[in-house]
Motif scaffolding. Sequence first.
Motif, PDB file in Angstrom:
ATOM      1  N   ARG A   1       0.845  -1.206   0.000  1.00 22.11           N
ATOM      2  CA  ARG A   1       0.000   0.000   0.000  1.00 22.11           C
ATOM      3  C   ARG A   1       0.873   1.246   0.000  1.00 22.11           C
ATOM      4  NH1 ARG A   1      -3.389  -2.538   4.161  1.00 22.11           N
ATOM      5  NH2 ARG A   1      -5.057  -3.643   3.085  1.00 22.11           N
ATOM      6  N   MET A   2       1.909   1.216   0.838  1.00 21.11           N
ATOM      7  CA  MET A   2       2.801   2.367   0.940  1.00 21.11           C
ATOM      8  C   MET A   2       3.487   2.637  -0.401  1.00 21.11           C
ATOM      9  SD  MET A   2       6.164   2.597   3.344  1.00 21.11           S
ATOM     10  CE  MET A   2       7.300   1.796   2.237  1.00 21.11           C
ATOM     11  N   LEU A   3       3.984   1.585  -1.043  1.00 16.47           N
ATOM     12  CA  LEU A   3       4.710   1.757  -2.292  1.00 16.47           C
ATOM     13  C   LEU A   3       3.796   2.277  -3.402  1.00 16.47           C
ATOM     14  CD1 LEU A   3       6.966  -1.427  -2.273  1.00 16.47           C
ATOM     15  CD2 LEU A   3       7.666   0.942  -1.896  1.00 16.47           C
ATOM     16  N   VAL A   4       2.556   1.785  -3.447  1.00 18.46           N
ATOM     17  CA  VAL A   4       1.619   2.241  -4.477  1.00 18.46           C
ATOM     18  C   VAL A   4       1.297   3.715  -4.277  1.00 18.46           C
ATOM     19  CG1 VAL A   4      -0.749   2.009  -5.328  1.00 18.46           C
ATOM     20  CG2 VAL A   4       0.637  -0.015  -4.939  1.00 18.46           C
ATOM     21  N   ASP A   5       1.078   4.115  -3.025  1.00 18.24           N
ATOM     22  CA  ASP A   5       0.800   5.526  -2.742  1.00 18.24           C
ATOM     23  C   ASP A   5       1.977   6.399  -3.174  1.00 18.24           C
ATOM     24  OD1 ASP A   5      -1.609   4.844  -1.786  1.00 18.24           O
ATOM     25  OD2 ASP A   5      -1.093   4.995   0.346  1.00 18.24           O
TER      26      ASP A   5
ATOM     27  N   ASN B   1       2.188   6.598  -7.033  1.00 21.62           N
ATOM     28  CA  ASN B   1       1.178   7.446  -7.646  1.00 21.62           C
ATOM     29  C   ASN B   1       1.413   8.920  -7.332  1.00 21.62           C
ATOM     30  OD1 ASN B   1      -0.125   5.387  -8.956  1.00 21.62           O
ATOM     31  ND2 ASN B   1      -1.509   4.967  -7.235  1.00 21.62           N
ATOM     32  N   ALA B   2       1.924   9.188  -6.112  1.00 20.40           N
ATOM     33  CA  ALA B   2       2.204  10.578  -5.744  1.00 20.40           C
ATOM     34  C   ALA B   2       3.306  11.149  -6.627  1.00 20.40           C
ATOM     35  CB  ALA B   2       2.611  10.650  -4.277  1.00 20.40           C
ATOM     36  N   SER B   3       4.203  10.270  -7.090  1.00 22.96           N
ATOM     37  CA  SER B   3       5.281  10.778  -7.933  1.00 22.96           C
ATOM     38  C   SER B   3       4.961  10.594  -9.421  1.00 22.96           C
ATOM     39  CB  SER B   3       6.593  10.072  -7.579  1.00 22.96           C
ATOM     40  OG  SER B   3       6.475   8.698  -7.901  1.00 22.96           O
ATOM     41  N   GLY B   4       3.685  10.442  -9.735  1.00 22.67           N
ATOM     42  CA  GLY B   4       3.279  10.439 -11.148  1.00 22.67           C
ATOM     43  C   GLY B   4       3.087   9.068 -11.760  1.00 22.67           C
ATOM     44  N   GLY B   5       3.124   8.001 -10.968  1.00 20.34           N
ATOM     45  CA  GLY B   5       2.857   6.668 -11.508  1.00 20.34           C
ATOM     46  C   GLY B   5       3.976   6.137 -12.374  1.00 20.34           C
ATOM     47  N   ILE B   6       3.651   5.116 -13.178  1.00 22.83           N
ATOM     48  CA  ILE B   6       4.641   4.530 -14.080  1.00 22.83           C
ATOM     49  C   ILE B   6       4.403   5.083 -15.479  1.00 22.83           C
ATOM     50  CG2 ILE B   6       5.637   2.406 -14.967  1.00 22.83           C
ATOM     51  CD1 ILE B   6       4.290   0.924 -12.697  1.00 22.83           C
ATOM     52  N   ASN B   7       5.398   5.708 -16.052  1.00 23.00           N
ATOM     53  CA  ASN B   7       5.275   6.283 -17.395  1.00 23.00           C
ATOM     54  C   ASN B   7       3.976   7.097 -17.530  1.00 23.00           C
ATOM     55  OD1 ASN B   7       7.567   4.749 -17.849  1.00 23.00           O
ATOM     56  ND2 ASN B   7       6.464   3.103 -18.888  1.00 23.00           N
ATOM     57  N   GLY B   8       3.641   7.822 -16.457  1.00 25.17           N
ATOM     58  CA  GLY B   8       2.450   8.663 -16.513  1.00 25.17           C
ATOM     59  C   GLY B   8       1.143   7.947 -16.232  1.00 25.17           C
ATOM     60  N   GLU B   9       1.200   6.636 -16.043  1.00 23.68           N
ATOM     61  CA  GLU B   9      -0.029   5.900 -15.761  1.00 23.68           C
ATOM     62  C   GLU B   9      -0.125   5.589 -14.272  1.00 23.68           C
ATOM     63  OE1 GLU B   9      -1.496   3.088 -19.165  1.00 23.68           O
ATOM     64  OE2 GLU B   9       0.642   2.769 -18.877  1.00 23.68           O
ATOM     65  N   GLU B  10      -1.346   5.716 -13.744  1.00 23.64           N
ATOM     66  CA  GLU B  10      -1.534   5.463 -12.324  1.00 23.64           C
ATOM     67  C   GLU B  10      -1.606   3.954 -12.056  1.00 23.64           C
ATOM     68  OE1 GLU B  10      -5.049   7.036  -9.903  1.00 23.64           O
ATOM     69  OE2 GLU B  10      -3.532   8.611  -9.872  1.00 23.64           O
ATOM     70  N   VAL B  11      -1.151   3.551 -10.866  1.00 23.70           N
ATOM     71  CA  VAL B  11      -1.188   2.137 -10.504  1.00 23.70           C
ATOM     72  C   VAL B  11      -2.296   1.908  -9.481  1.00 23.70           C
ATOM     73  CG1 VAL B  11       0.061   0.283  -9.338  1.00 23.70           C
ATOM     74  CG2 VAL B  11       1.247   1.752 -10.951  1.00 23.70           C
TER      75      VAL B  11
END
Lengths: 320, 379
Positions: free
Chosen positions: B49-53, B56-66
Amino acid sequence: MNPTLKALLITLALVVAGALIFPSSYYFRVGSLIWINTISVTGIVVLLGYVGLVSLGHAGFFAIGAYAVAVLPGYGVPSGAALFVGAAAAGLLAMVIGRPILRLSGYYLAIATLGLGMLIWMVLTKESWLTGGPDGMVVAGFNPRHWFALVGIKMKSTEAWYWLTGLVATIGVVLAVNLGNSPWGRALRAVHDSDVAASSLGVDVARAKVVAFAISAVYAAVAGSLLALANGYITPDTAGFMHSVEMVTMAVLGGATTVYGAIVGSLILTALPQVLTFVAEYEHIVLGGVMVATMVAMRRGLVPALGDLAHRLAMRGRSK
Amino acid sequence: MTLAKLGACATALALLTAAPALAQIKIGASLAVTGPASFLGDPEAKTLRMLVDQLNASGGINGEEVELVLYDDGADPNKARTFATRLIEEDEVVAVIGGSSTGATMAMAPLFTQAEIPFISLAGAVVIIDPVQKYVFKTPHTDKMACLKIFEDITKRGMSKVGLISGTGGFGKSMREQCLAVAGEAGVEIVADETYGPGDADVTPQLTNIANTAGIETIVNPGFGQGPAVVTRNYAQLGIKLPFYQSHGVASDSFIHLAGDAAEGVRLPATPMLIPDQLADSDPQKQPVVSYIKDYKAAYGEAPSTFGGYAYDAFQMVVAAIKAKGSSDSNDIRDGIEETKNYAGVTGVYTMSPTDHLGLNLTAFRMLEIQEGGWVPVE
């Protein structure tokens, strides 16, 4: 209508209805778990509802069925035959163990059966050369899809499992209803109400109890075999105490006096945790709440209580 | 009435599983968040949960949210298999992390193989990756590696005659078997082999037996939970002077608390997570270990366990694979994970290959000794 025919039609209708409304494999998977639980809980209904005996060790019989299909194929026995061997072994063990422990009643019997379940769990955990130990073991591949393919019906594995478990559950329910309405079933119910009265009417009480215990063990073992084959993996947790409690809970929630209670109980307690995943932290509170509400408001379980309600409404309608 | 209920349930299920349209990349997880194995699943779930947050706070992967789809299987293989079907069919995830326990992992693995979805297990047993299955990976080192690491240290100290005292729980049992199997290959001889039950409060008879074995030079205790603390205390009470090894199963500060002064001088193989401050700055694992511990403490107010570290590495490898391939297609992610090279995680440095879906070697373990109530690396 003949109660046996009625049970056949109702259960079959439920199996078909499920297949018609389920949109994906996931629903078929949950559906097959519901039917597998229905099978083992029907066994509990025979024991608890018909004869009035509480067993807290049925997960042990369940595990005997499960490990039969896991272990025996390694020694050249086909999975299908292993299911019958497991069922026979569970029935036989129940008969042998049943003789002494069914002399007990109430809490004492519950504790004795609990001990039996624990012993089976311990054997499965310790004998790792045979059972893989606490980590469990792989169950050799078996797919009912091929059976359906033989008769020209193509379907996904999960759908095939749904139909297979649904059909086995139907057979189980029909047999249990048939038993309940046979002279044997009436003898069992007589034992339920009073040992003394039943024996004064010529019922061999000890034998009736042992037979009911063995029948319910066979139901549990068949359900165990099906679950192991469907999952392809099995661990000693199947024989765990909580699993025994779960079976009794399903029977009591749905209504232990009728096989329809087995269906409703396993439906609710299998589907509800899936519905509640979004509040996973509160799952146990909700399940507990459902149980308490049933115990307080509908002491005989859902199906009998709702049956009474329908009956009362019908009577009121007629008297007007 | 039953029909109506079935329909209602199905409708409710359909509504609940309908996903919000926002998320682009869905990663699934089935962990033992509650139940007897929650000491594994709880830190794993918190870590994910921590890593996903963070991601996403830093813009996700290649601009896509996880989006993380996490279920609690309570270490029950049956539940795990149902959730696996659900992750595949309903949630349509592109990769799955989890199976805190071996049983849950083994029940789920065939489904992900069939659905061609990469699956990184967080469970210990060797069977998960041996034989290698195309879509199945794992991050925790195996107990076989722990045995080899301990035996390596033993031979380095010029000893070879080993006594085993193992717990009979799943962990101790499995590790005992692995240690017996690799002893010859590692150049040591098992001269005594005793066991104790999970609830035993005293193991002095077994220890006395082992200590009186002719020629014995050192003792190893594969075990988990409170058992090893009991063994360690008895060891000190009996005044046994032989070098004493514990396993990675008790590599946490709580073991030192439980065993007290008796733990002095005990050695065990562990991940670098126990010694963040003592890692050299040049150590590739220093940065991930220090930042993971700092972030986890900030998020949850407690120190992370090594188990959370397994989830950390699994998640980072999935993210790295998506970034490297520039694609969130399941097969691309699988290829990306298999091509992982020298990824320095908190557990170890991973290099995957088509024949190795664990990617760790013995260097992932550090041999630590307990000195003055703290961990000291002895290599």
